[in-house]
Each structure stands twice: as C-alpha cells, then as structure tokens.
Design a protein around this motif. Sequence first.
Motif, PDB file in Angstrom:
ATOM      1  N   VAL A   1      51.405  87.686  38.009  1.00 42.67           N
ATOM      2  CA  VAL A   1      50.213  87.018  37.472  1.00 42.67           C
ATOM      3  C   VAL A   1      50.591  85.881  36.526  1.00 42.67           C
ATOM      4  N   PHE A   2      51.560  86.126  35.640  1.00 46.47           N
ATOM      5  CA  PHE A   2      51.873  85.116  34.628  1.00 46.47           C
ATOM      6  C   PHE A   2      52.876  84.069  35.123  1.00 46.47           C
ATOM      7  N   SER A   3      53.850  84.463  35.930  1.00 47.13           N
ATOM      8  CA  SER A   3      54.821  83.499  36.470  1.00 47.13           C
ATOM      9  C   SER A   3      55.211  82.474  35.419  1.00 47.13           C
ATOM     10  N   ILE A   4      55.811  82.949  34.330  1.00 53.33           N
ATOM     11  CA  ILE A   4      55.942  82.122  33.129  1.00 53.33           C
ATOM     12  C   ILE A   4      56.922  80.958  33.281  1.00 53.33           C
ATOM     13  N   SER A   5      57.850  81.062  34.231  1.00 55.98           N
ATOM     14  CA  SER A   5      58.792  79.957  34.448  1.00 55.98           C
ATOM     15  C   SER A   5      58.427  79.249  35.744  1.00 55.98           C
ATOM     16  N   ASP A   6      57.220  78.742  35.777  1.00 57.58           N
ATOM     17  CA  ASP A   6      56.605  78.188  36.991  1.00 57.58           C
ATOM     18  C   ASP A   6      57.460  77.124  37.653  1.00 57.58           C
ATOM     19  N   SER A   7      57.960  76.174  36.860  1.00 60.00           N
ATOM     20  CA  SER A   7      58.688  75.039  37.431  1.00 60.00           C
ATOM     21  C   SER A   7      60.174  75.096  37.102  1.00 60.00           C
ATOM     22  N   GLY A   8      60.671  76.290  36.792  1.00 60.95           N
ATOM     23  CA  GLY A   8      62.093  76.427  36.500  1.00 60.95           C
ATOM     24  C   GLY A   8      62.960  76.274  37.730  1.00 60.95           C
ATOM     25  N   THR A   9      62.326  76.189  38.899  1.00 62.11           N
ATOM     26  CA  THR A   9      63.058  76.066  40.158  1.00 62.11           C
ATOM     27  C   THR A   9      63.066  74.610  40.622  1.00 62.11           C
ATOM     28  N   ALA A  10      63.560  73.733  39.762  1.00 60.53           N
ATOM     29  CA  ALA A  10      63.650  72.310  40.111  1.00 60.53           C
ATOM     30  C   ALA A  10      64.839  72.088  41.036  1.00 60.53           C
ATOM     31  N   ARG A  11      64.651  71.236  42.029  1.00 62.62           N
ATOM     32  CA  ARG A  11      65.692  70.958  43.014  1.00 62.62           C
ATOM     33  C   ARG A  11      65.644  69.482  43.411  1.00 62.62           C
ATOM     34  N   VAL A  12      66.687  69.044  44.124  1.00 59.07           N
ATOM     35  CA  VAL A  12      66.699  67.720  44.729  1.00 59.07           C
ATOM     36  C   VAL A  12      67.298  67.858  46.129  1.00 59.07           C
ATOM     37  N   SER A  13      66.673  67.214  47.088  1.00 58.29           N
ATOM     38  CA  SER A  13      67.140  67.307  48.473  1.00 58.29           C
ATOM     39  C   SER A  13      68.363  66.423  48.672  1.00 58.29           C
ATOM     40  N   VAL A  14      69.370  66.966  49.357  1.00 57.72           N
ATOM     41  CA  VAL A  14      70.575  66.179  49.639  1.00 57.72           C
ATOM     42  C   VAL A  14      70.593  65.673  51.082  1.00 57.72           C
ATOM     43  N   GLU A  15      69.649  66.167  51.878  1.00 54.47           N
ATOM     44  CA  GLU A  15      69.445  65.675  53.242  1.00 54.47           C
ATOM     45  C   GLU A  15      67.944  65.626  53.487  1.00 54.47           C
ATOM     46  N   ASP A  16      67.527  64.907  54.507  1.00 51.77           N
ATOM     47  CA  ASP A  16      66.130  64.952  54.914  1.00 51.77           C
ATOM     48  C   ASP A  16      65.817  66.366  55.401  1.00 51.77           C
ATOM     49  N   ILE A  17      64.745  66.944  54.896  1.00 45.77           N
ATOM     50  CA  ILE A  17      64.316  68.268  55.343  1.00 45.77           C
ATOM     51  C   ILE A  17      62.810  68.223  55.588  1.00 45.77           C
ATOM     52  N   GLU A  18      62.337  69.139  56.400  1.00 46.46           N
ATOM     53  CA  GLU A  18      60.899  69.246  56.639  1.00 46.46           C
ATOM     54  C   GLU A  18      60.395  70.537  56.022  1.00 46.46           C
ATOM     55  N   VAL A  19      59.377  70.421  55.174  1.00 47.03           N
ATOM     56  CA  VAL A  19      58.774  71.570  54.504  1.00 47.03           C
ATOM     57  C   VAL A  19      57.269  71.504  54.711  1.00 47.03           C
ATOM     58  N   GLY A  20      56.707  72.523  55.298  1.00 49.62           N
ATOM     59  CA  GLY A  20      55.270  72.542  55.514  1.00 49.62           C
ATOM     60  C   GLY A  20      54.769  71.355  56.307  1.00 49.62           C
ATOM     61  N   GLY A  21      55.583  70.862  57.247  1.00 45.67           N
ATOM     62  CA  GLY A  21      55.173  69.734  58.067  1.00 45.67           C
ATOM     63  C   GLY A  21      55.353  68.391  57.412  1.00 45.67           C
ATOM     64  N   VAL A  22      55.945  68.347  56.222  1.00 47.90           N
ATOM     65  CA  VAL A  22      56.152  67.099  55.491  1.00 47.90           C
ATOM     66  C   VAL A  22      57.644  66.821  55.380  1.00 47.90           C
ATOM     67  N   THR A  23      58.048  65.590  55.597  1.00 46.58           N
ATOM     68  CA  THR A  23      59.453  65.220  55.453  1.00 46.58           C
ATOM     69  C   THR A  23      59.755  64.888  53.995  1.00 46.58           C
ATOM     70  N   ILE A  24      60.722  65.601  53.446  1.00 44.08           N
ATOM     71  CA  ILE A  24      61.239  65.291  52.113  1.00 44.08           C
ATOM     72  C   ILE A  24      62.590  64.640  52.325  1.00 44.08           C
TER      73      ILE A  24
END
Length: 411
Positions: A291-314
């Motif tokens: 419910v609280f998920s207190i570290s909501d955005s602690g999972t910051a990342r950067v893509s090192v290759e083109d990837i597709e997530v949820g139908g979107v190209t990152i």
Amino acid sequence: MTQPADAAPENPTQLPQFPMRRTCPFSEPSEYARMREESPVSRAALKVNGKPTWLVTRHEDVRQVLGDPRVSSNLKRPGYPHQFHISDEMLAHARLMMLSMDPPDHTAQRRMLIPEFTARRVKEMRPRIQEIVDERIDAMLASGDTADLVAALALPVPSLTICELLGVPYEDHAEFEGWSAAMMNHDLSPEEYGAAVQSLDMYLDKLVTQKESEPGDDLISRFLEKNAAEQVADHADVVTMARMMLVGGHETTANMIALGVLALLEHPDHMAELRSDPTLLPNAVEELLRVFSISDSGTARVSVEDIEVGGVTIHAGEGILALNNAANHDERIFSDPGTLDFHRKEARSHLAFGYGIHQCIGANLARAELEIVYGTLLRRIPGLRLAVPADSLRFKDDAMVYGVYELPVTW
C-alpha cells in the motif's frame, strides 16, 4: 505503439512533472491510475532538473524493466534520471554504490553480502531485535502517556539494529541520521546534498580504517576479511558500501514503521483483527509494504539499448523510472488495490523491495523488524491512539523515501 521516427521534437515544459504528490498517504498519486490505463509507458519531466524521462506504471512492465540486462543502474551513464540536485563535479568523482552497479561488479559485491541477510541469519537476529523494541517501548511508557512515535520507536529500532550489524557506534546516531535525512531530500541544493554525502563518507572512512587494523564481529569487518582474499573492492568502495547499508538499513524501515502504525490507528478494525490473530502479521506486513510503496522511484534506470516496453520503444540513453507504487496498485494483479486487506492472497506479489538482481538485499531484515514492532505495540500498548488529527501530520512529500516527520501518539 512505438514512437514514429519523424515525431515532433519533445518540449519538456509541456510534460507532466515528476514526482507526483500523494493526496492521501494510503493511496498512490491520483495520476498513476490514469497512466496505467491510458499511457502505461509515458514521458514526464523531472522537477529537479527539467530533464525528460520515461515513467513505467504497470506491474508487468515494471518487472520487465527491472529484470532486463539491457537496462543499467549506473547513475554515471548519460540519460540516467537523477532525482537530486547533484553537481557534475560530484557526479564525476562519485563512487558507485552496489545499487548503482551493473554486473559483474554488482554481482561480486552482492555475493559477499548475501550471507548477512539470509532468512536463517535474520531468524538468529530476531531475539535481539525484540530486546531493542521492548527497551524502546519501556522508555516510552516510562516517559508519560504521550510520545512522538517516530523519535521514540520508529527511528531508533532500525537505526540501532543496523548499527549493531555493521559495527557503527550508535552513540553517533544523531549525526549520521541527520546526514542520511538530508541525502533523501529532493529540495537540497547541490552544495547541501554534496556536504551531507561528504560528511557521512568522512565519518565512515575513519570507521572503515579503524576496522582494517582492528576488526570486530560485524558486517564491515567480515566484508573486509572476505575482500582481502577476493579483492572486489578498494577502501573507498567499502566506505561507499557502508554508506549504502547504513542509510538504506534504517531510513526505509523507520518510515515504514511509522506509516504502518498510522495505518493501524486509522483502521481500528484491522488493528483489532491483528491483535486477536497475530498469525496475520506476516501477510499484514506485506500488505502495508504494498500500500505505501515508500521508495516509489528508487528503481531509476537508463536503457543501454533500444528496448520495447508496453508497446513503446525506449531508446538507448533514455532514463526510466519503474514506479513500484503504481505497479503495486495495478488492478491486473491486485483486486481492489486501494483497499487495505490483511487477507490479500496476492499481497507478496508487491514490488516494494524492487525486483531482479537489485532487489533489496535487506528485505528479510526489514520484514522481521516490522513484524516485531507492530506485534509488540499491539500487545503492550492496547490503548495506543493518535494524539493529533491525522490531517495535521506532515508527510515527506519532499523526500526520496515517503514517510511522516512526526507521529504524536498517546495511550
């Protein structure tokens, strides 16, 4: 749906701003539900610097990002979505914490730390954690009939626990807790943020130096002993590892203790249910974490290759925030996710501790501390209640880890 190659240039000033504020401490930011349905992988601009990044909000997609080897945790990579005011000079000279490392460096350090946090090791620690909790509650009860639960219990329990585990003198807690709190604040200037990191590192540098010549029965000393044979870290790396363990080992659990107690006080039927059936405690802890998920955005990342997530190209070099608070309220995984339910069968499917190779190494310890604190409070102070209206509490909307600054209680 991928972005067309001839898409118009992006204007960061027209993007939604991140972080997005929680209007209720027991709920995700209101924007998340709309994003999950309409644009589960979408663009936003970081408030701290205006730079655009991707927000990922569905449970399945968050797991994909956190488990993808084409996505990096290295905060020095161009495009990484920094959420603090950090100067280019400080970034250039920064040592990577294990959380910010990629394999094989991450693998080597984590392998050396895993034995300290196994289920068996944490089980051995539980009697001492219980003693710490009882001592703090004894002090609360002896001081009168009111207390700030944050200062009296929520902060001291994990702080003292991690100090004993690491071999850090608890008498220095006021200093390192102050530096730690500053390091969690989004709003500090680069100079203030840098000063907090430098002060804590100078303190830990002296401590690690001492343990190199006079080892004790503690995690840092054992790490140094293993490292002498395996050579996976130099002195500065050990200092950085100690900072990660000290800050992460008390900051997150302290906030979860306070928020969990607040949830129980605001849901007296749930509190009564736990008191009558303590076997519900482990699942209740999982549900509160979700419910609280207190570290909501602690999972910051950067893509090192083109990837597709949820139908979107990152594209390679683009930052990603895989939002575990959004994932933990995904209706596809959690039925009626806005309701606190200690009987929820899927509660442990939450991503509050992250996912993949960087999943929180101290999750077993955090769970044990939370179970012991909640259970002991319910047993020993049955008349516990808020001493102020809940809507007067100050929540940590300015911090990387969500929580409450004070929690005045009475009994």
